[in-house]
Design a protein around this motif. Structure first.
Motif, mmCIF file in Angstrom:
data_model
loop_
_atom_site.group_PDB
_atom_site.id
_atom_site.type_symbol
_atom_site.label_atom_id
_atom_site.label_comp_id
_atom_site.label_asym_id
_atom_site.label_seq_id
_atom_site.Cartn_x
_atom_site.Cartn_y
_atom_site.Cartn_z
ATOM 1 N N LYS A 61 1.076 -1.302 -0.192
ATOM 2 C CA LYS A 61 0.045 0.048 0.099
ATOM 3 C C LYS A 61 0.887 1.218 0.043
ATOM 4 C CE LYS A 61 -4.072 1.793 2.666
ATOM 5 N NZ LYS A 61 -4.891 1.996 1.417
ATOM 6 N N PRO A 62 0.605 2.099 -0.924
ATOM 7 C CA PRO A 62 1.716 3.243 -1.127
ATOM 8 C C PRO A 62 1.709 4.372 -0.068
ATOM 9 C CG PRO A 62 -0.171 3.422 -2.611
ATOM 10 C CD PRO A 62 -0.422 2.167 -1.896
ATOM 11 N N TRP A 63 0.574 4.497 0.802
ATOM 12 C CA TRP A 63 0.529 5.361 1.991
ATOM 13 C C TRP A 63 -0.532 4.803 2.996
ATOM 14 C CZ3 TRP A 63 0.534 8.297 -2.789
ATOM 15 C CH2 TRP A 63 -0.884 8.675 -3.240
ATOM 16 N N ARG A 64 -0.619 5.288 4.189
ATOM 17 C CA ARG A 64 -1.623 4.839 4.829
ATOM 18 C C ARG A 64 -2.919 5.369 4.723
ATOM 19 N NH1 ARG A 64 1.330 9.234 7.514
ATOM 20 N NH2 ARG A 64 -0.121 10.877 8.355
ATOM 21 N N GLN A 65 -3.832 4.787 5.165
ATOM 22 C CA GLN A 65 -5.279 4.935 4.671
ATOM 23 C C GLN A 65 -5.885 6.194 4.880
ATOM 24 O OE1 GLN A 65 -7.118 3.256 2.851
ATOM 25 N NE2 GLN A 65 -9.325 3.387 3.176
ATOM 26 N N LYS A 66 -5.329 6.809 6.309
ATOM 27 C CA LYS A 66 -6.056 8.093 6.724
ATOM 28 C C LYS A 66 -4.972 8.934 7.142
ATOM 29 C CE LYS A 66 -10.392 5.951 8.501
ATOM 30 N NZ LYS A 66 -11.228 6.906 7.634
ATOM 31 N N GLY A 67 -5.224 10.157 7.372
ATOM 32 C CA GLY A 67 -4.091 11.288 8.027
ATOM 33 C C GLY A 67 -3.681 12.026 7.132
ATOM 34 N N GLY A 69 -4.574 13.617 4.147
ATOM 35 C CA GLY A 69 -5.276 14.515 3.581
ATOM 36 C C GLY A 69 -5.476 14.497 2.132
ATOM 37 N N GLY A 70 -5.034 13.293 1.487
ATOM 38 C CA GLY A 70 -5.015 12.881 0.081
ATOM 39 C C GLY A 70 -6.087 11.625 -0.037
ATOM 40 N N ALA A 71 -6.221 11.313 -1.277
ATOM 41 C CA ALA A 71 -7.103 10.076 -1.647
ATOM 42 C C ALA A 71 -6.553 8.750 -1.087
ATOM 43 C CB ALA A 71 -7.305 10.203 -3.187
ATOM 44 N N ARG A 72 -7.160 7.981 -0.847
ATOM 45 C CA ARG A 72 -6.900 6.592 -0.558
ATOM 46 C C ARG A 72 -6.190 5.994 -1.849
ATOM 47 N NH1 ARG A 72 -12.726 4.835 1.649
ATOM 48 N NH2 ARG A 72 -13.364 5.886 -0.322
ATOM 49 N N ALA A 73 -5.282 5.059 -1.381
ATOM 50 C CA ALA A 73 -4.770 4.272 -2.561
ATOM 51 C C ALA A 73 -4.197 2.936 -2.005
ATOM 52 C CB ALA A 73 -3.500 5.021 -3.115
ATOM 53 N N GLY A 74 -4.528 1.603 -2.763
ATOM 54 C CA GLY A 74 -4.370 0.457 -2.274
ATOM 55 C C GLY A 74 -3.248 0.069 -3.241
#
Length: 204
Positions: A61-67, A69-74
């Motif tokens: 996962k490229p970055w964490r789900q929350k926190g 301020g950007g869109a979610r990415a899996g």
């Protein structure tokens, strides 16, 4: 009733042969279906794109789900990412086959022959043979016919005749067993040996 123009050895009209009356009653839709199927069968089916399961990488996962301020990415391999997969792209698993039954193939050929005869572009001759095997001798045949391009049908194709005609761009030589509705319809004129024409018309 459509007629086949019979030529003499100088490629001049000598007489006529009538095609079977039933040829004129064939529905042209049979030719359409056959040509569509024939062209579909010639497709190479090489276009292929990779789906998400085919693209390497992207497991983390490229970055964490929350926190953030950007869109979610899996995954970095979805179709919206550079280097990712293609959504709904072509694959080489596609099958272009279109079924045309034996009767329809026959009806398509009968219609194509009748159509050429109606245009006075279906010719018959005792024999077409270029014993020299030279292209210049084959070219004289086409000059005598005065047609844009021609399909030449022999009862049995010999090597010398094939050698003579194969370098001419505006003609194609086949034997009677290879005749089909697509070839008859494609060429502006058809010239067949009498024996070959008898074989074609008596089948079916």
């Amino acid at each position: 009733m459509s007629k086949v123009l019979v030529l003499n050895d100088k490629f001049k009209k000598a007489s006529e042969i009538e095609l079977p009356a039933k040829y004129a009653e064939v529905n042209p839709h049979n030719l359409y279906l056959y040509v569509k199927s024939y062209l579909a069968s010639m497709r190479s089916n090489t276009a292929h794109t990779k789906g998400r399961s085919d693209v390497s990488g992207g497991g983390k996962k490229p970055w964490r789900q929350k926190g953030r301020g950007g869109a979610r990415a899996g995954s970095t391999r979805t179709n919206v990412w550079v280097g990712g997969a293609v959504a709904f792209g072509p694959t080489n698993e596609r099958n272009y086959f279109q079924k045309v039954n034996k009767k329809q193939k026959r009806l398509a050929l009968e219609y194509a022959l009748n159509d050429k005869a109606a245009q006075n572009k279906l010719f018959a001759i005792d024999s077409i043979a270029i014993q020299s095997g030279k292209t210049k001798d084959a070219a004289k045949v086409l000059d005598a016919l005065k047609v844009r391009d021609v399909l030449i049908v022999k009862k049995e194709l010999d090597d010398k005749t094939l050698l003579a005609f194969r370098n001419l761009a505006n003609c194609y030589v086949i034997d009677a067993s290879e005749v089909n509705a697509y070839l008859v319809a494609t060429y502006s004129a058809v010239i067949a040996e009498k024996a070959a024409l008898e074989t074609i018309t008596k089948e079916g």
